[in-house]
Design a protein around this motif. Structure first.
Motif, PDB file in Angstrom:
ATOM      1  N   THR A   4       0.855  -1.190   0.000  1.00 40.87           N
ATOM      2  CA  THR A   4       0.000   0.000   0.000  1.00 40.87           C
ATOM      3  C   THR A   4       0.888   1.236   0.000  1.00 40.87           C
ATOM      4  OG1 THR A   4      -0.129  -0.001   2.408  1.00 40.87           O
ATOM      5  CG2 THR A   4      -1.873  -1.165   1.225  1.00 40.87           C
ATOM      6  N   TYR A   5       0.285   2.359  -0.386  1.00 39.56           N
ATOM      7  CA  TYR A   5       1.026   3.609  -0.494  1.00 39.56           C
ATOM      8  C   TYR A   5       0.313   4.704   0.279  1.00 39.56           C
ATOM      9  CZ  TYR A   5       3.548   1.396  -4.324  1.00 39.56           C
ATOM     10  OH  TYR A   5       4.319   0.558  -5.064  1.00 39.56           O
ATOM     11  N   THR A   6       1.090   5.677   0.714  1.00 38.98           N
ATOM     12  CA  THR A   6       0.551   6.851   1.372  1.00 38.98           C
ATOM     13  C   THR A   6       0.927   8.066   0.533  1.00 38.98           C
ATOM     14  OG1 THR A   6       0.820   5.846   3.536  1.00 38.98           O
ATOM     15  CG2 THR A   6       0.592   8.237   3.489  1.00 38.98           C
ATOM     16  N   ASN A   7      -0.036   8.953   0.311  1.00 32.08           N
ATOM     17  CA  ASN A   7       0.229  10.166  -0.444  1.00 32.08           C
ATOM     18  C   ASN A   7       0.793  11.219   0.508  1.00 32.08           C
ATOM     19  OD1 ASN A   7       0.110  12.569  -1.887  1.00 32.08           O
ATOM     20  ND2 ASN A   7      -1.743  11.964  -2.963  1.00 32.08           N
ATOM     21  N   VAL A   8       2.030  11.634   0.243  1.00 36.57           N
ATOM     22  CA  VAL A   8       2.698  12.641   1.066  1.00 36.57           C
ATOM     23  C   VAL A   8       3.128  13.781   0.152  1.00 36.57           C
ATOM     24  CG1 VAL A   8       4.629  13.128   2.617  1.00 36.57           C
ATOM     25  CG2 VAL A   8       3.528  10.884   2.670  1.00 36.57           C
ATOM     26  N   ASN A   9       2.451  14.897   0.286  1.00 33.85           N
ATOM     27  CA  ASN A   9       2.781  16.082  -0.517  1.00 33.85           C
ATOM     28  C   ASN A   9       2.818  15.776  -2.013  1.00 33.85           C
ATOM     29  OD1 ASN A   9       3.094  17.704   1.781  1.00 33.85           O
ATOM     30  ND2 ASN A   9       5.192  17.036   2.037  1.00 33.85           N
ATOM     31  N   LEU A  24      11.936   8.214   5.229  1.00 36.31           N
ATOM     32  CA  LEU A  24      11.628   8.801   3.931  1.00 36.31           C
ATOM     33  C   LEU A  24      11.026  10.189   4.084  1.00 36.31           C
ATOM     34  CD1 LEU A  24      10.167   5.717   2.042  1.00 36.31           C
ATOM     35  CD2 LEU A  24      12.395   6.798   1.697  1.00 36.31           C
ATOM     36  N   LEU A  25      10.190  10.383   5.082  1.00 35.27           N
ATOM     37  CA  LEU A  25       9.610  11.703   5.322  1.00 35.27           C
ATOM     38  C   LEU A  25      10.684  12.707   5.725  1.00 35.27           C
ATOM     39  CD1 LEU A  25       6.326  10.771   7.209  1.00 35.27           C
ATOM     40  CD2 LEU A  25       6.558  11.599   4.867  1.00 35.27           C
ATOM     41  N   GLU A  26      11.644  12.268   6.536  1.00 38.77           N
ATOM     42  CA  GLU A  26      12.738  13.149   6.944  1.00 38.77           C
ATOM     43  C   GLU A  26      13.594  13.543   5.739  1.00 38.77           C
ATOM     44  OE1 GLU A  26      14.912  11.192  10.052  1.00 38.77           O
ATOM     45  OE2 GLU A  26      13.179  11.172  11.400  1.00 38.77           O
ATOM     46  N   VAL A  27      13.889  12.579   4.877  1.00 43.41           N
ATOM     47  CA  VAL A  27      14.677  12.854   3.680  1.00 43.41           C
ATOM     48  C   VAL A  27      13.919  13.811   2.761  1.00 43.41           C
ATOM     49  CG1 VAL A  27      15.634  11.831   1.566  1.00 43.41           C
ATOM     50  CG2 VAL A  27      15.967  10.696   3.769  1.00 43.41           C
ATOM     51  N   ASP A  28      12.627  13.589   2.587  1.00 40.07           N
ATOM     52  CA  ASP A  28      11.803  14.460   1.752  1.00 40.07           C
ATOM     53  C   ASP A  28      11.788  15.880   2.305  1.00 40.07           C
ATOM     54  OD1 ASP A  28       9.758  14.796  -0.452  1.00 40.07           O
ATOM     55  OD2 ASP A  28       8.555  15.387   1.298  1.00 40.07           O
ATOM     56  N   LYS A  29      11.629  16.009   3.602  1.00 44.34           N
ATOM     57  CA  LYS A  29      11.601  17.331   4.235  1.00 44.34           C
ATOM     58  C   LYS A  29      12.929  18.051   4.031  1.00 44.34           C
ATOM     59  CE  LYS A  29      10.919  19.727   8.593  1.00 44.34           C
ATOM     60  NZ  LYS A  29      10.904  19.641  10.027  1.00 44.34           N
ATOM     61  N   ALA A  30      14.035  17.341   4.250  1.00 43.88           N
ATOM     62  CA  ALA A  30      15.358  17.940   4.085  1.00 43.88           C
ATOM     63  C   ALA A  30      15.583  18.379   2.640  1.00 43.88           C
ATOM     64  CB  ALA A  30      16.439  16.949   4.514  1.00 43.88           C
ATOM     65  N   ALA A  31      15.154  17.554   1.689  1.00 43.85           N
ATOM     66  CA  ALA A  31      15.320  17.888   0.274  1.00 43.85           C
ATOM     67  C   ALA A  31      14.497  19.119  -0.100  1.00 43.85           C
ATOM     68  CB  ALA A  31      14.919  16.696  -0.599  1.00 43.85           C
TER      69      ALA A  31
END
Length: 45
Positions: A4-9, A24-31
């Motif tokens: 399953t997948y979660t839609n994040v931004n 993955l959320l931390e990496v996305d935020k940093a990027a």
């Protein structure tokens, strides 16, 4: 096994383990923060 997948931004992030998803959320935020800094710097060039 059902994946399953979660839609994040607007991005689909696979639901792995909580720890993996959190990373993955931390990496996305940093990027995104770095992208914002770079774009601001480019405006002043």
């Amino acid at each position: 096994m059902k994946l399953t997948y979660t839609n994040v931004n607007g991005y689909l992030i696979p639901n792995l383990t909580y720890k993996s998803g959190e990373h993955l959320l931390e990496v996305d935020k940093a990027a995104r923060e770095r992208e914002e800094i770079i774009l601001k710097e480019l405006i002043y060039v």
